[in-house]
Every structure is written in structure tokens, then in C-alpha cells.
Design a protein around this motif. Structure first.
Motif, PDB file in Angstrom:
ATOM      1  N   GLY A 189       0.786  -1.221   0.000  1.00 40.01           N
ATOM      2  CA  GLY A 189       0.000   0.000   0.000  1.00 40.01           C
ATOM      3  C   GLY A 189       0.815   1.267   0.000  1.00 40.01           C
ATOM      4  O   GLY A 189       0.271   2.364  -0.074  1.00 40.01           O
ATOM      5  N   LYS A 210       3.882   6.633  -4.689  1.00 39.57           N
ATOM      6  CA  LYS A 210       3.085   5.648  -3.947  1.00 39.57           C
ATOM      7  C   LYS A 210       2.823   6.082  -2.504  1.00 39.57           C
ATOM      8  O   LYS A 210       2.783   5.264  -1.580  1.00 39.57           O
ATOM      9  N   ASP A 243      -2.882  -1.353   4.377  1.00 41.57           N
ATOM     10  CA  ASP A 243      -2.801  -1.678   2.953  1.00 41.57           C
ATOM     11  C   ASP A 243      -4.164  -2.012   2.358  1.00 41.57           C
ATOM     12  O   ASP A 243      -4.297  -2.146   1.138  1.00 41.57           O
ATOM     13  N   ARG A 269      -5.009   0.628  -0.175  1.00 42.29           N
ATOM     14  CA  ARG A 269      -3.920   0.857  -1.138  1.00 42.29           C
ATOM     15  C   ARG A 269      -4.367   1.608  -2.394  1.00 42.29           C
ATOM     16  O   ARG A 269      -3.547   2.215  -3.087  1.00 42.29           O
TER      17      ARG A 269
END
Length: 271
Positions: A143, A187, A251, A254
Motif C-alpha cells: 500500500g 506511492k 494496505d 492501497r
């Protein structure tokens, strides 16, 4: 498996018993976070909070440090210390906030700047300082890194008697979505949680101000009146709100970024 297993987090505004920040720290650790670094401008409740965390069984994974979120130097020191001690940083929760009651006519420019410095500039500095460390979280977790800003339903709901708080929270909402766009390629997910009436010390102090002004006869009366404003007819506790932060830090979220979670009992539907 615990939802935050192995993660290291910084949570600001977590130096006062009964507030959302402390509830977030406890929930993160209960969900397997490797470590939580709690920060606050004042740490006079540090002994009580550390005792509470120790009773939960997480003493070795918790740190509480003094931190002025309006200071870039403080941010750099806190982020570096967290990484130096625990080797990583995966989650940043910008929870610190203050309020100075008053409308435009009764609020001084100094007071407005004070509120904006904590509630908006503190977010900006936290994101700017911690993003380079959070970017490496994708190497450890699917994630990636997660930034979660506590912005309150005040960011949506106007209030002529509390101009600084509401304007600063609205500015934080735009900062959140801009940051989500900027840091997505690294990310790093950036989201916000917008609590409604949550019985924290800050809220109770605000209710006391309203009681003194004659709006309500007591804090209990004010709490009941505010709770009745949402369809559920209840006021949230800090522990309730903390669950939303656990989800966004995990996560499981994510694919969630730039989102605003209204944790408000639908009080926002009244506006």
C-alpha cells in the motif's frame, strides 16, 4: 494478521488524554504497528499517557516527544529521530489542531495567523518533511506510504462564530487533494478524515465557551444538543474516530488517495 503489522507511524497532537491523537496511537499499536511516535506541543500528560500505553502492553513501541508543528526545524528533528530509532517511516497522521473562537469582526489577525499556522501550515510542513521517508514504504508494503490529515467537518460547514478554525480546516482539505496528486507517483497516499462531534477535551472546552456565552446551560446540555443534530443522535468518542485512521493507514486502502472520509454521523447532511 494485524492490519498495521510492521508499520512505523508519527501521530501529531497526541499529548493529551482523551483526545483523538491518543486514541489513534492506541489503535495503531493494537493493530500491530511496530512503533508509534506521538508528538505534541505540550507533554504535561506524558506520564499518564505512557502508563496507559504500557497497560496496553506496548510500552517499548511508543514514544511521546515535544513538537511544535509550526516549526520546520522541529519537523525535521522528529522525522529524522523516528527513522534513526526505528529504521523507517510508513504513516504520518497530522492530527494537531487548535481553535480560537470568534467571527471576522472579533478575531484579531494574530489569532487567525496562530490558528492557520497550526491547522494548515503544520500539515504542509509535515507532508513536505516526511514525504521523502514515506516514499520508501512501498518497498515494504504493497500500500505504500500513507498520510492522513484530521480535518473535521468544520472544513465543510460554515460557522460565523469560529472563523479561524473552519477556514483553516477548509484550506487543509484542498492541501490534502493537492498533495494526493503530487505524491501519488511516489506511492504515497494522502487522505483526510472529517470527524463530526467527538467528545475530546478541545470540544468540551469549546462547549464551555458556549455555556459562558449563555447559549446552553451546561456542557452536558450542549453535548446532548449537538448529538441530536445528527440522524444517529449520538456523539462520537475518540476511539470511534480512530478506526477510520487505521483503515487509511493499512494496505486495505492501497487504492484510496485524495479521499475525504466524513466520520460525522451524517451531520453534514444537514448542510
Amino acid at each position: 494478521m494485524p492490519r498495521l503489522s510492521g508499520k512505523v507511524a508519527i501521530v501529531t497532537g497526541a499529548g493529551r488524554l482523551g483526545n483523538i491523537g491518543v486514541a489513534i496511537c492506541r489503535s495503531f499499536l493494537a493493530e500491530g504497528a511496530r512503533a508509534v511516535v506521538a508528538t505534541d506541543f505540550r507533554t504535561d500528560s506524558s506520564d499518564e499517557i505512557e502508563t496507559l500505553i504500557a497497560a496496553d502492553g506496548h510500552a517499548g513501541a511508543f514514544r511521546l516527544v515535544r513538537h511544535d508543528v509550526t516549526s520546520e526545524a522541529d519537523w525535521q528533528q522528529v522525522a529524522k529521530a523516528a527513522v534513526d530509532e526505528f529504521g523507517q517511516l510508513d504513516v504520518l497522521v497530522n492530527n494537531a489542531g487548535i481553535s480560537v473562537h470568534g467571527g471576522i469582526g472579533s478575531t484579531s489577525l494574530d489569532d487567525l495567523h496562530k490558528v492557520m499556522a497550526v491547522n494548515h501550515d503544520g500539515l504542509f510542513l509535515g507532508i513536505k518533511t516526511c514525504a521523502p521517508y514515506l516514499a520508501s514504504a512501498v518497498e515494504r508494503f504493497g500500500g505504500g506510504g500513507s498520510i492522513i490529515n484530521n480535518l473535521s467537518m468544520a472544513s465543510y460547514m460554515p460557522n460565523a462564530a469560529n472563523i479561524g478554525y473552519h477556514v483553516s480546516k477548509a484550506a487543509g482539505r484542498m492541501l490534502t487533494v493537492c498533495a494526493a496528486l503530487e505524491y501519488g507517483a511516489q506511492k504515497i497516499r494522502v487522505n483526510s478524515v472529517h470527524p463530526g462531534v467527538t467528545m475530546t477535551p478541545l470540544i468540551r472546552e469549546g462547549l464551555e465557551d458556549y455555556v459562558r456565552s449563555g447559549m446552553w446551560g451546561s456542557v452536558d446540555e450542549a453535548e446532548s444538543a449537538l448529538a441530536a443534530m445528527n440522524p444517529l443522535g449520538i456523539a462520537s468518542q475518540p476511539e470511534d474516530t480512530a478506526h477510520a485512521f487505521v483503515y487509511l493507514a493499512s494496505d486495505e486502502a492501497r487504492f484510496v488517495t485524495g479521499a475525504s472520509i466524513c466520520h460525522d454521523g451524517a451531520i453534514g447532511l444537514r448542510y
